[in-house]
Design a protein around this motif. Structure first.
Motif, PDB file in Angstrom:
ATOM      1  N   VAL A 123       0.839  -1.205   0.000  1.00 34.27           N
ATOM      2  CA  VAL A 123       0.000   0.000   0.000  1.00 34.27           C
ATOM      3  C   VAL A 123       0.874   1.255   0.000  1.00 34.27           C
ATOM      4  O   VAL A 123       0.630   2.199  -0.759  1.00 34.27           O
ATOM      5  N   SER A 124       1.892   1.271   0.844  1.00 38.22           N
ATOM      6  CA  SER A 124       2.756   2.454   0.925  1.00 38.22           C
ATOM      7  C   SER A 124       3.673   2.582  -0.284  1.00 38.22           C
ATOM      8  O   SER A 124       3.974   3.694  -0.728  1.00 38.22           O
ATOM      9  N   ALA A 125       4.128   1.450  -0.824  1.00 40.98           N
ATOM     10  CA  ALA A 125       5.026   1.506  -1.982  1.00 40.98           C
ATOM     11  C   ALA A 125       4.336   2.133  -3.184  1.00 40.98           C
ATOM     12  O   ALA A 125       4.967   2.838  -3.981  1.00 40.98           O
ATOM     13  N   ALA A 126       3.026   1.894  -3.329  1.00 39.77           N
ATOM     14  CA  ALA A 126       2.289   2.438  -4.467  1.00 39.77           C
ATOM     15  C   ALA A 126       2.251   3.963  -4.449  1.00 39.77           C
ATOM     16  O   ALA A 126       2.017   4.588  -5.488  1.00 39.77           O
ATOM     17  N   GLY A 127       2.466   4.579  -3.296  1.00 35.11           N
ATOM     18  CA  GLY A 127       2.470   6.032  -3.202  1.00 35.11           C
ATOM     19  C   GLY A 127       3.827   6.608  -2.904  1.00 35.11           C
ATOM     20  O   GLY A 127       3.935   7.777  -2.521  1.00 35.11           O
ATOM     21  N   SER A 128       4.886   5.809  -3.084  1.00 30.69           N
ATOM     22  CA  SER A 128       6.245   6.267  -2.787  1.00 30.69           C
ATOM     23  C   SER A 128       7.084   6.252  -4.055  1.00 30.69           C
ATOM     24  O   SER A 128       6.656   5.774  -5.104  1.00 30.69           O
ATOM     25  N   SER A 129       8.301   6.746  -3.940  1.00 32.11           N
ATOM     26  CA  SER A 129       9.188   6.806  -5.106  1.00 32.11           C
ATOM     27  C   SER A 129      10.612   6.480  -4.711  1.00 32.11           C
ATOM     28  O   SER A 129      10.979   6.504  -3.541  1.00 32.11           O
ATOM     29  N   HIS A 130      11.393   6.145  -5.738  1.00 29.93           N
ATOM     30  CA  HIS A 130      12.834   5.953  -5.622  1.00 29.93           C
ATOM     31  C   HIS A 130      13.183   4.952  -4.517  1.00 29.93           C
ATOM     32  O   HIS A 130      12.571   3.902  -4.414  1.00 29.93           O
ATOM     33  N   TRP A 131      14.167   5.266  -3.685  1.00 28.50           N
ATOM     34  CA  TRP A 131      14.686   4.272  -2.742  1.00 28.50           C
ATOM     35  C   TRP A 131      13.646   3.853  -1.714  1.00 28.50           C
ATOM     36  O   TRP A 131      13.644   2.694  -1.267  1.00 28.50           O
ATOM     37  N   ARG A 132      12.755   4.764  -1.323  1.00 22.13           N
ATOM     38  CA  ARG A 132      11.722   4.382  -0.359  1.00 22.13           C
ATOM     39  C   ARG A 132      10.806   3.327  -0.961  1.00 22.13           C
ATOM     40  O   ARG A 132      10.435   2.353  -0.284  1.00 22.13           O
ATOM     41  N   ARG A 133      10.431   3.525  -2.209  1.00 22.59           N
ATOM     42  CA  ARG A 133       9.545   2.567  -2.868  1.00 22.59           C
ATOM     43  C   ARG A 133      10.189   1.187  -2.943  1.00 22.59           C
ATOM     44  O   ARG A 133       9.558   0.177  -2.624  1.00 22.59           O
ATOM     45  N   TRP A 134      11.446   1.140  -3.389  1.00 25.49           N
ATOM     46  CA  TRP A 134      12.108  -0.155  -3.553  1.00 25.49           C
ATOM     47  C   TRP A 134      12.385  -0.817  -2.201  1.00 25.49           C
ATOM     48  O   TRP A 134      12.345  -2.054  -2.098  1.00 25.49           O
ATOM     49  N   THR A 135      12.659  -0.017  -1.196  1.00 25.79           N
ATOM     50  CA  THR A 135      12.842  -0.598   0.140  1.00 25.79           C
ATOM     51  C   THR A 135      11.528  -1.177   0.668  1.00 25.79           C
ATOM     52  O   THR A 135      11.500  -2.260   1.272  1.00 25.79           O
ATOM     53  N   LEU A 136      10.427  -0.472   0.437  1.00 28.36           N
ATOM     54  CA  LEU A 136       9.122  -0.995   0.831  1.00 28.36           C
ATOM     55  C   LEU A 136       8.798  -2.276   0.084  1.00 28.36           C
ATOM     56  O   LEU A 136       8.230  -3.223   0.667  1.00 28.36           O
ATOM     57  N   LEU A 137       9.149  -2.344  -1.189  1.00 29.39           N
ATOM     58  CA  LEU A 137       8.917  -3.577  -1.938  1.00 29.39           C
ATOM     59  C   LEU A 137       9.751  -4.725  -1.369  1.00 29.39           C
ATOM     60  O   LEU A 137       9.304  -5.879  -1.346  1.00 29.39           O
ATOM     61  N   ALA A 138      10.956  -4.412  -0.908  1.00 25.95           N
ATOM     62  CA  ALA A 138      11.787  -5.444  -0.280  1.00 25.95           C
ATOM     63  C   ALA A 138      11.123  -5.961   0.992  1.00 25.95           C
ATOM     64  O   ALA A 138      11.132  -7.170   1.271  1.00 25.95           O
ATOM     65  N   PHE A 139      10.526  -5.062   1.773  1.00 24.30           N
ATOM     66  CA  PHE A 139       9.820  -5.500   2.976  1.00 24.30           C
ATOM     67  C   PHE A 139       8.553  -6.275   2.618  1.00 24.30           C
ATOM     68  O   PHE A 139       8.139  -7.180   3.364  1.00 24.30           O
ATOM     69  N   ALA A 140       7.926  -5.943   1.494  1.00 24.54           N
ATOM     70  CA  ALA A 140       6.776  -6.734   1.047  1.00 24.54           C
ATOM     71  C   ALA A 140       7.207  -8.170   0.748  1.00 24.54           C
ATOM     72  O   ALA A 140       6.489  -9.126   1.078  1.00 24.54           O
ATOM     73  N   VAL A 141       8.371  -8.336   0.130  1.00 27.70           N
ATOM     74  CA  VAL A 141       8.908  -9.673  -0.118  1.00 27.70           C
ATOM     75  C   VAL A 141       9.157 -10.395   1.204  1.00 27.70           C
ATOM     76  O   VAL A 141       8.841 -11.583   1.360  1.00 27.70           O
TER      77      VAL A 141
END
Length: 543
Positions: free
Chosen positions: A189-207
């Motif tokens: 949910v948060s990654a969809a509204g984030s960008s750059h390193w924050r987005r990719w870090t959130l995707l890593a936590f989703a994994v």
């Protein structure tokens, strides 16, 4: 600094829960700890086994692993002192072990923490679960935008206190199921509204969250499908969201493979040991199960199904007050519903309460309260998180008084549940949660149980108050700023319409800097409330 203090206090509060129950202190721990000492496949040499007709029928484990709960489970008036008579160096055969019903990851991970001291090993495993589960949720919150952070904390507090906290700090695989599903859903949910390193870090936590869910329980692996469907309904599809779509699709597919590869794939209709009423029609059983849904809903917070082997009698101060908080947040979230978050919430809440009803009805079992709430608890926090998402640019806003009220109620509920749990194992409790003192006291720590309760309850209280008020302040500050800038945008547009002459004295256009500021604020509103691409955050191209 305040956020760090609040987080550390919450951590101490969780770790306290890991200390207050004996070995075997959560449901079916003889099975789960046996599977930890001898992870599947047991033929691999991780422990001694008993073979009959060419098949492994029993494993050989310390008697403290297999027998700890025998003398006190289902007898809340009896303390856990009887476990002191068991020895770590005495081994006994046990038929309670995993032969393929559960994914192997959870047990294999905790097997690395097995040592000669069983009690120490068990506590270390609980600490690891707290660090992974709580750490993952805190990290997702820290990486999220202020409004998303507030929603995540509200959902976690309202859904986890007290039973979620208890299970996350236990040896039960539900620990990873509860935290993993929330980490996965919250991060996406948060990654969809984030960008750059924050987005990719959130995707890593989703994994990470998806992995924890898939390695814990087959049903938790299936819940990834529920979460993914809700996310696809909640967030409008855009090309730049392909990483989120691909990740969630892969996680869902792997989760279904985990479910189908386990021997629990037929669990929807399998024999759960409940009383079956074959004389009643399917419709009658269905009506009975629907009628008992309110009681089942309350059991998610421990009413009638408390900690231990469901034998810790939590009072209304630990359970019903949290039901009220959850209901209040449902009403608060209803102030702004779009078709997207409405249908997404229907998917999650439908699974949360529909799966137990359908499962019990197909088995011809009623009431639905036979279905233990811990099995569905992983979906509870995410269901509320979806519900409180803004629908039409009107984010959920709580006043300072409302925030303090929720924090205060949650703190009381946690303190009450922790006190009852400590009393239950230390001295035994009566049906109303008071100390029975019927036998020998149990307590393995040098610091007394009263001090442990005070430290745990106080730290959790401080942590909840600090984090909730801090995040609410940040969220409201962002909201007020964006509302002010949005109003400035409207004034500018009105001025342009009223006067657009070369002198620019009455209705002059905005200067380039002012225009960029307004456009950036307008883009910020859209990004925060509608989850638009983060590339639109700043009209000037800045982050």
């Amino acid at each position: 600094m305040a956020g760090l203090v609040g987080t550390l206090c919450i951590l101490v509060g969780f770790l306290t829960w890991a200390l207050v129950s004996p070995v075997g202190g959560s449901p079916d721990d003889d099975y789960h700890l046996g599977s930890t000492w001898c992870p599947n496949p047991v033929e691999g040499g991780s422990c001694d086994v008993v073979v009959s007709n060419g098949e492994v029928t029993k494993i050989v484990v310390p008697e403290t692993v297999y027998m700890s709960q025998d003398c006190w489970a289902f007898h809340p008036e009896t303390s856990a002192a009887c476990t002191d008579d068991l020895a770590d160096d005495v081994y006994v055969p046990s038929y309670r072990f995993d032969d393929g019903a559960y994914p192997p990851g959870y047990y294999r991970f905790h097997h690395t923490l097995v040592g000669p001291d069983v009690h120490r090993s068990v506590v270390m495993m609980r600490f690891a679960n707290v660090i992974l589960g709580l750490g993952g949720v805190v990290a997702v919150g820290a990486l999220s935008a202020p409004r998303a952070r507030q929603n995540l904390i509200l959902a976690t507090v309202a859904a986890w206190v007290p039973m979620g906290v208890y299970f996350v700090a236990s040896n039960n695989p539900s620990s990873w199921a509860i935290s993993g599903v929330l980490i996965y859903g919250g991060a996406l949910v948060s990654a969809a509204g984030s960008s750059h390193w924050r987005r990719w870090t959130l995707l890593a936590f989703a994994v990470m969250g998806a992995g924890m869910a898939m390695m814990s329980r087959p049903d938790a692996a299936f819940y990834l499908l529920i979460v993914t469907l809700a996310l696809w309904l909640l967030v409008p599809f855009r090309k730049n969201l392909m990483p989120e779509v691909i990740l969630s699709g892969i996680a869902t597919g792997l989760g279904l493979l985990v479910l189908l590869s386990s021997t629990q794939a037929d669990n929807l209709t399998g024999d759960g040991g409940w009383p079956v009423d074959l004389n009643a029609s399917t419709l009658e059983v269905l009506v009975d199960n629907i009628a008992s849904l309110p009681a089942y809903a309350a059991s998610l917070w421990g009413l009638g199904m408390g900690p231990g082997w469901l034998d810790v009698p939590l009072t209304g101060w630990a359970t019903l007050v949290m039901v009220i908080v959850f209901g209040a947040l449902l009403f608060a979230g209803a102030h702004d519903i779009s078709w997207r978050n409405g249908f997404a919430a229907m998917v999650v809440f439908g699974a949360l309460y529909g799966i137990p009803v359908v499962s019990m009805t197909l088995r011809h079992v009623a009431p639905v309260t036979y279905y233990q709430g811990r099995y569905m608890l992983p979906l509870l926090a995410f269901a509320l998180l979806v519900w409180v998402q803004p629908g039409t640019k009107k984010p959920l806003g709580l006043s300072l008084g409302q925030t303090i009220g929720i924090a205060g109620i949650a703190s009381v509920a946690n303190a009450s549940a922790l006190a009852t749990t400590i009393l239950r194992f230390a001295s035994g409790v009566t049906s109303d949660g008071m100390s029975s003192a019927a036998g020998e006291p149990w307590w393995p720590w040098a610091i007394g149980p009263r001090v442990v309760w005070i430290v745990g309850a106080l730290c959790m209280t401080v942590g909840i108050f600090v984090l909730m008020t801090l995040v609410a302040h940040q969220s409201n500050l962002v909201t007020d700023t964006l509302v002010e800038l949005s109003g400035s945008t409207e004034s500018t547009r009105k001025g342009r319409n009223e006067g657009n002459h070369s002198g620019r004295r009455v209705g002059h256009a905005a200067t380039p800097a002012h225009a960029g500021h307004i456009e950036a604020a307008d883009a910020g509103v859209r990004q925060t409330d509608d989850l638009l691409p983060a590339d639109d955050t700043d009209a000037g191209g800045n982050q």
